[in-house]
Design an enzyme around this catalytic site. Structure first.
Site, PDB file in Angstrom:
ATOM      1  N   ASN A   1      35.164  48.664  40.765  1.00  0.00           N
ATOM      2  CA  ASN A   1      36.148  47.738  40.596  1.00  0.00           C
ATOM      3  C   ASN A   1      37.546  48.519  40.024  1.00  0.00           C
ATOM      4  OD1 ASN A   1      34.852  45.071  40.706  1.00  0.00           O
ATOM      5  ND2 ASN A   1      33.536  45.964  39.788  1.00  0.00           N
TER       6      ASN A   1
ATOM      7  N   ASP B   1      23.668  39.515  45.404  1.00  0.00           N
ATOM      8  CA  ASP B   1      24.262  40.672  45.660  1.00  0.00           C
ATOM      9  C   ASP B   1      23.505  41.672  46.447  1.00  0.00           C
ATOM     10  OD1 ASP B   1      25.274  42.699  42.962  1.00  0.00           O
ATOM     11  OD2 ASP B   1      24.060  43.563  44.322  1.00  0.00           O
TER      12      ASP B   1
ATOM     13  N   HIS C   1      28.659  43.951  38.109  1.00  0.00           N
ATOM     14  CA  HIS C   1      28.089  43.325  39.445  1.00  0.00           C
ATOM     15  C   HIS C   1      28.233  41.694  39.547  1.00  0.00           C
ATOM     16  CE1 HIS C   1      25.739  46.363  41.809  1.00  0.00           C
ATOM     17  NE2 HIS C   1      26.073  47.059  40.904  1.00  0.00           N
TER      18      HIS C   1
ATOM     19  N   THR D   1      29.050  44.823  46.186  1.00  0.00           N
ATOM     20  CA  THR D   1      30.037  44.857  45.121  1.00  0.00           C
ATOM     21  C   THR D   1      31.053  46.179  45.037  1.00  0.00           C
ATOM     22  OG1 THR D   1      28.612  45.372  43.565  1.00  0.00           O
ATOM     23  CG2 THR D   1      29.080  43.202  43.596  1.00  0.00           C
TER      24      THR D   1
HETATM   25  N1  UDP Z   1      37.475  46.547  32.079  1.00  0.00           N
HETATM   26  C1  UDP Z   1      38.401  45.878  31.311  1.00  0.00           C
HETATM   27  N2  UDP Z   1      38.753  46.478  30.112  1.00  0.00           N
HETATM   28  C2  UDP Z   1      38.120  47.517  29.690  1.00  0.00           C
HETATM   29  C3  UDP Z   1      37.219  47.971  30.552  1.00  0.00           C
HETATM   30  C4  UDP Z   1      37.051  47.520  31.750  1.00  0.00           C
HETATM   31  O1  UDP Z   1      38.973  44.806  31.911  1.00  0.00           O
HETATM   32  O2  UDP Z   1      38.438  47.973  28.789  1.00  0.00           O
HETATM   33  C5  UDP Z   1      37.190  45.872  33.575  1.00  0.00           C
HETATM   34  C6  UDP Z   1      37.754  46.748  34.815  1.00  0.00           C
HETATM   35  O3  UDP Z   1      38.975  45.926  34.925  1.00  0.00           O
HETATM   36  C7  UDP Z   1      36.894  46.457  35.846  1.00  0.00           C
HETATM   37  C8  UDP Z   1      35.384  46.416  34.990  1.00  0.00           C
HETATM   38  O4  UDP Z   1      35.664  46.042  33.767  1.00  0.00           O
HETATM   39  O5  UDP Z   1      37.119  45.095  36.478  1.00  0.00           O
HETATM   40  C9  UDP Z   1      34.801  47.622  35.219  1.00  0.00           C
HETATM   41  O6  UDP Z   1      34.159  47.525  36.561  1.00  0.00           O
HETATM   42  P1  UDP Z   1      33.769  49.095  37.282  1.00  0.00           P
HETATM   43  O7  UDP Z   1      33.228  48.751  38.466  1.00  0.00           O
HETATM   44  O8  UDP Z   1      34.948  49.961  37.481  1.00  0.00           O
HETATM   45  O9  UDP Z   1      32.873  49.699  36.329  1.00  0.00           O
HETATM   46  P2  UDP Z   1      31.171  49.552  35.684  1.00  0.00           P
HETATM   47  O10 UDP Z   1      31.458  48.555  34.263  1.00  0.00           O
HETATM   48  O11 UDP Z   1      30.576  48.944  36.555  1.00  0.00           O
HETATM   49  O12 UDP Z   1      30.791  50.923  35.244  1.00  0.00           O
END
Ligand code: UDP
Length: 448
Positions: free
Chosen positions: A345, A115, A18, A137
């Site tokens: 994301n 947020d 977030h 978000t």
């Molecule tokens: N991400 C990354 N490398 C990893 C795992 C995740 O860069 O090995 C980034 C991914 O590109 C995204 C974010 O972490 O931007 C994860 O966000 P998402 O909303 O998909 O999931 P959350 O972490 O909120 O469960």
């Protein structure tokens, strides 16, 4: 106290992914505001150190640590407990530190960007007589579902009446907070309060693009003052600050350069989710059985669970890393499918780079996002039975590498990628136009 200078209060929700997109929003908007604009970023110390360690800080962003609700001397909580303690500490933790920031800078706030979860920002803004901009978000699909909470809770049939969703939408796809037995728990009550207060926001900003969900957006516009889809933020600027081709510490990109076009499976489950051990083993067995080239973002506690000898046996065609350069990977021509937990994301990044998906959702908006991927946008599949088994994983992967259906799903996601690129086109892309409205809104209001 000065009132002529812009001073923007940024209120972050410090869990999951977030806070980082809020920081991204600041970075995008900064060049369009007067150079003496001050941004005060309010977030817990844990979340601040995590996001600011990944991104170099801008000089004009003042970072403030707000209380996370954990009493001194107590153990650091994790998961749900941490979230609930934080929610209990709001809004006074924000209010106290915001006062300190005004005193320290000598400049009154001109605008609050929070947020959307932090619905009490509406009351702060009202007292200060400044605009409240709420940043959602996630996608417009989940925002819409939250706004229909009362209706959804009144009976099952109403799902069919919510504009923009396919008839396959089920109660089990709903975010758990919407269908919780009671709306009094910390998370359900925060999200319900958000749903009933969001119309007070001068604008609701989304990291998405209108063309992804045109019917839902039309409906949202009828309920909220301004709905500004300004995404995908990852491709909003032509000078993409997110893709860093020069840094390939993990060696992933060089490795991908040597793989066949669209041959690689990329697996990642975000920043919070830990896969159950049996599912880690099922994925590993499936990848090994099919000898599919893969990159798997898996933290050390997951690596420990892999079948004995897996790393050595798959060394030739697979890579496991604890943190993947996800954007660079998804943007690479060798990647053929993205196995994801359906965090917003990740979904939007998959769409932005035209990669079809295999979905294994866990909590929050993920089941709904997964339903959209499979049944509305038709750009991927949900994993058979809702969790990874060896045979279900092999069958899902085969769809993308051997079957006609995989080609259709890929074509669909490539179509959405084109629409996303159109939305961020500099001359008249819809997200660019919305972004301009946002800049004006932030720029024009001075505290009285
Ligand atoms: N991400 C990354 N490398 C990893 C795992 C995740 O860069 O090995 C980034 C991914 O590109 C995204 C974010 O972490 O931007 C994860 O966000 P998402 O909303 O998909 O999931 P959350 O972490 O909120 O469960």
């Amino acid at each position: 106290m000065t009132t002529s200078q812009l001073h923007i209060a940024l209120l972050a929700f410090p869990f999951g992914s977030h806070a980082a997109p809020l920081l991204t929003l600041v970075q995008k908007i900064t060049p369009f505001l007067p150079s003496n604009t001050i941004f005060s970023f309010f977030n817990t110390s844990n979340s601040n150190s995590s996001i600011f360690s990944k991104t170099p800080n801008q000089e004009n962003i003042k970072i403030y640590n707000i209380w996370d609700g954990v009493k001194q001397g107590n153990d650091t909580p994790i998961g749900r407990e941490a979230i609930e303690l934080f929610i209990h500490s709001t809004p006074t933790n924000f209010e106290k530190t915001m006062k300190e920031a005004e005193e320290e800078t000598g400049v009154k706030f001109s605008c609050i960007i929070s947020d959307a979860f932090l619905w009490f920002s509406s009351e702060f803004a009202n007292k200060m007589n400044i605009p409240w901009i709420a940043f959602w978000t996630a996608g417009s699909c989940s925002l819409s579902i939250h706004l229909y909470t009362d209706l959804i809770r009144s009976n099952d049939e109403t799902l069919l009446k919510i504009p923009g969703f396919s008839s396959t939408l089920k109660m089990s796809d709903m975010p758990p907070e919407v269908i919780a037995e009671s709306l009094k728990g910390p998370m359900p009550s925060m999200l319900y309060n958000m749903a009933i207060n969001l119309h007070k926001a001068n604008a609701v900003v989304l990291n998405s693009f209108e063309e992804l969900d045109p019917i839902i957006n039309k409906d949202l516009k009828s309920k909220l003052q301004k709905v500004l889809n300004i995404g995908p933020l990852v491709i909003l600027s032509s000078n993409n600050v997110f893709l860093d081709a020069n840094s390939d510490e993990s060696g992933c990109i060089q490795w991908l350069d040597n793989q066949k076009e669209r041959s690689v499976v990329y697996l990642s489950f975000g920043t919070v989710t830990t896969l159950p051990p049996n599912e880690i083993i099922a994925i590993a067995e499936a990848l090994e059985d099919k000898k599919m080239p893969f990159i798997w973002s898996l933290r050390d506690n997951g690596v420990k669970i892999l079948p004995k000898g897996f790393l050595e046996r798959t060394n030739e065609y697979g890579k496991i890393i604890s943190w993947a350069p996800q954007l660079e990977i998804l943007a690479h021509r060798s990647v053929g499918v993205f196995v994801t937990h359906c965090g917003w994301n990740s979904i939007l990044e998959g769409i932005s780079y035209g990669v079809p998906m295999i979905c294994r959702p866990f909590f929050g908006d993920q089941k709904l996002n997964s339903r959209m991927v499979e049944s509305v946008w038709e750009i991927g599949l949900q994993i058979e039975g809702g969790n990874f088994t060896k045979s279900g994983t092999i069958s899902a992967l085969s769809t993308f590498f051997n079957e006609e259906k995989g080609k259709v799903l890929r074509k669909n996601v490539e179509g959405l990628k084109e629409k996303a690129l159109e939305a961020v086109k500099l001359d008249n892309g819809s997200s660019i136009e919305n972004f301009k409205v946002l800049v004006e809104l932030v720029k024009c209001h001075k505290p009285t």
